[in-house]
Design a protein around this motif. Sequence first.
Motif, PDB file in Angstrom:
ATOM      1  N   ALA A 187       0.848  -1.201   0.000  1.00 16.97           N
ATOM      2  CA  ALA A 187       0.000   0.000   0.000  1.00 16.97           C
ATOM      3  C   ALA A 187       0.874   1.239   0.000  1.00 16.97           C
ATOM      4  O   ALA A 187       1.962   1.246   0.570  1.00 16.97           O
ATOM      5  CB  ALA A 187      -0.929  -0.002   1.210  1.00 16.97           C
ATOM      6  N   ASP A 188       0.372   2.294  -0.654  1.00 12.84           N
ATOM      7  CA  ASP A 188       1.141   3.540  -0.672  1.00 12.84           C
ATOM      8  C   ASP A 188       0.734   4.474   0.469  1.00 12.84           C
ATOM      9  O   ASP A 188       1.171   5.621   0.519  1.00 12.84           O
ATOM     10  CB  ASP A 188       1.016   4.241  -2.023  1.00 12.84           C
ATOM     11  CG  ASP A 188      -0.376   4.803  -2.280  1.00 12.84           C
ATOM     12  OD1 ASP A 188      -1.285   4.535  -1.478  1.00 12.84           O
ATOM     13  OD2 ASP A 188      -0.540   5.511  -3.287  1.00 12.84           O
ATOM     14  N   GLY A 189      -0.062   3.980   1.381  1.00 14.08           N
ATOM     15  CA  GLY A 189      -0.443   4.761   2.559  1.00 14.08           C
ATOM     16  C   GLY A 189      -1.573   4.075   3.283  1.00 14.08           C
ATOM     17  O   GLY A 189      -2.306   3.264   2.698  1.00 14.08           O
ATOM     18  N   PRO A 190      -1.741   4.359   4.562  1.00 14.05           N
ATOM     19  CA  PRO A 190      -2.751   3.660   5.355  1.00 14.05           C
ATOM     20  C   PRO A 190      -4.174   4.131   5.132  1.00 14.05           C
ATOM     21  O   PRO A 190      -5.119   3.396   5.407  1.00 14.05           O
ATOM     22  CB  PRO A 190      -2.311   3.957   6.793  1.00 14.05           C
ATOM     23  CG  PRO A 190      -1.605   5.273   6.704  1.00 14.05           C
ATOM     24  CD  PRO A 190      -0.914   5.277   5.367  1.00 14.05           C
ATOM     25  N   HIS A 191      -4.373   5.350   4.624  1.00 13.82           N
ATOM     26  CA  HIS A 191      -5.721   5.934   4.610  1.00 13.82           C
ATOM     27  C   HIS A 191      -6.700   5.132   3.774  1.00 13.82           C
ATOM     28  O   HIS A 191      -7.854   4.996   4.127  1.00 13.82           O
ATOM     29  CB  HIS A 191      -5.659   7.385   4.112  1.00 13.82           C
ATOM     30  CG  HIS A 191      -5.185   7.521   2.707  1.00 13.82           C
ATOM     31  ND1 HIS A 191      -3.848   7.464   2.377  1.00 13.82           N
ATOM     32  CD2 HIS A 191      -5.861   7.704   1.548  1.00 13.82           C
ATOM     33  CE1 HIS A 191      -3.728   7.612   1.058  1.00 13.82           C
ATOM     34  NE2 HIS A 191      -4.917   7.746   0.547  1.00 13.82           N
ATOM     35  N   ALA A 192      -6.250   4.579   2.645  1.00 15.07           N
ATOM     36  CA  ALA A 192      -7.152   3.821   1.779  1.00 15.07           C
ATOM     37  C   ALA A 192      -7.109   2.329   2.044  1.00 15.07           C
ATOM     38  O   ALA A 192      -7.973   1.586   1.590  1.00 15.07           O
ATOM     39  CB  ALA A 192      -6.803   4.078   0.309  1.00 15.07           C
ATOM     40  N   ALA A 193      -6.092   1.878   2.790  1.00 16.67           N
ATOM     41  CA  ALA A 193      -5.872   0.442   2.927  1.00 16.67           C
ATOM     42  C   ALA A 193      -6.427  -0.158   4.207  1.00 16.67           C
ATOM     43  O   ALA A 193      -6.988  -1.252   4.199  1.00 16.67           O
ATOM     44  CB  ALA A 193      -4.374   0.154   2.833  1.00 16.67           C
ATOM     45  N   LEU A 194      -6.288   0.535   5.326  1.00 20.98           N
ATOM     46  CA  LEU A 194      -6.492  -0.116   6.609  1.00 20.98           C
ATOM     47  C   LEU A 194      -7.934  -0.533   6.872  1.00 20.98           C
ATOM     48  O   LEU A 194      -8.184  -1.554   7.512  1.00 20.98           O
ATOM     49  CB  LEU A 194      -5.991   0.784   7.737  1.00 20.98           C
ATOM     50  CG  LEU A 194      -4.465   0.966   7.760  1.00 20.98           C
ATOM     51  CD1 LEU A 194      -4.056   1.819   8.942  1.00 20.98           C
ATOM     52  CD2 LEU A 194      -3.738  -0.375   7.793  1.00 20.98           C
TER      53      LEU A 194
END
Length: 298
Positions: A97-104
Motif C-alpha cells: 500500500a502507498d499509505g494507510p488511509h485507503a488500505a487499513l
Amino acid sequence: MRHSQLRAFDAVAREGSFAKGAHLLNLSPPAVTIQVKSLEEAYRLTLFIRSGGKAILTSDGQALYDRTRRFFIEEEEIQNYLSASSALEKGHLKIAADGPHAALNIIAAFRERYPGIKLNVTLGNAETVRQDILAQRADVGITANCPESDRLVIDELSVQSMIALLPRAHHLSSRKELSLPELMSEPLILRERGSNTRRVFEGAVRDLSLSYENELELGSREAVREAVAVGLGLGFLFEHEVLGDDRTVAVPLKELVDSNRDMVICLKSQLKRRTVETFVSLARTFAGTKDTSREVFS
C-alpha cells in the motif's frame, strides 16, 4: 508405479487383509488384488504373505508401508490445507500500500471475515507498490493513479483532491481556496520523486508552465506535515492525509480538485487465487458504498 497401486497396497497393509482393504477403498477385492499384484510384479517383490484370508507384510512390505503411511498422511494434510485455503480458513496474502488511509479499513474488514488468512502489509510510495505487484513481491496493492497495464486488474476505490498545507500563522492560511501560480515563490515541501503526491503535483505544474526553486524534499507524508507545522514551508497532501493539527491549515487547490484516485490493483494472473479475488471483491464493495471517500477512507 501408480498412485492407485500404492493406495491399494497401503489399504491392505493397514487393514491386514485384501477384503478389508477393498472395503476401505470402496473397491472390489479382485480389483485391489490386481493392483497389489501388479506392483509386486513390476518391482519383483513379495509384499505380503497370504494366509487364511490375512495379508501379512514381508520385510520388503513393511519397509514400503512405513513410506506409504508417511506419503498418504502428507497427502491427506495437503488435501486438508487446500480445502481450508479454498474456504479461506488458511493461507497468506501479501499487501502493498502507498499509505494507510485507503488500505487499513479494507484490511480490517478482510481480517475480521477471514481470521485464518495471515496478512503481511508493506508501505511504500505509489511506484514502489506498482513495481512490487508487477514483480510478484506482493499479491495485491492499494495505491493511487496507477497507469493502465495489460498485466494488471485496476479498480477505482475513491476520489480525493490535493490540498495545500500551511502553517496556521501563514498570510494565506485564511483563504478558502488557493491557486498553484500564487504558491510558486513560497518555500515548498514536497514528497520524494516516485510518490503519487509528487507526480500529481509536478504534472499540474507542467500543465500550467510553472516553475519553482525553493523546495525541501521529504520521504513521507508524516514528515511533510511536521515540517509544515514547524514553519519550514508549504506542503501538499491529499485531503484524507490531513490530520487534525492546530498548528496547520488545509486549503483546497483550485487546479487539483479530484486529482487523486485510490485503486486496488493485482496481476490478472493472480486474480485466479481465491484469497486475491476475495480481497479485490471486498475492496470493490467498499468502493460501492455511498459516500465511500468520506465514510470509509476518512
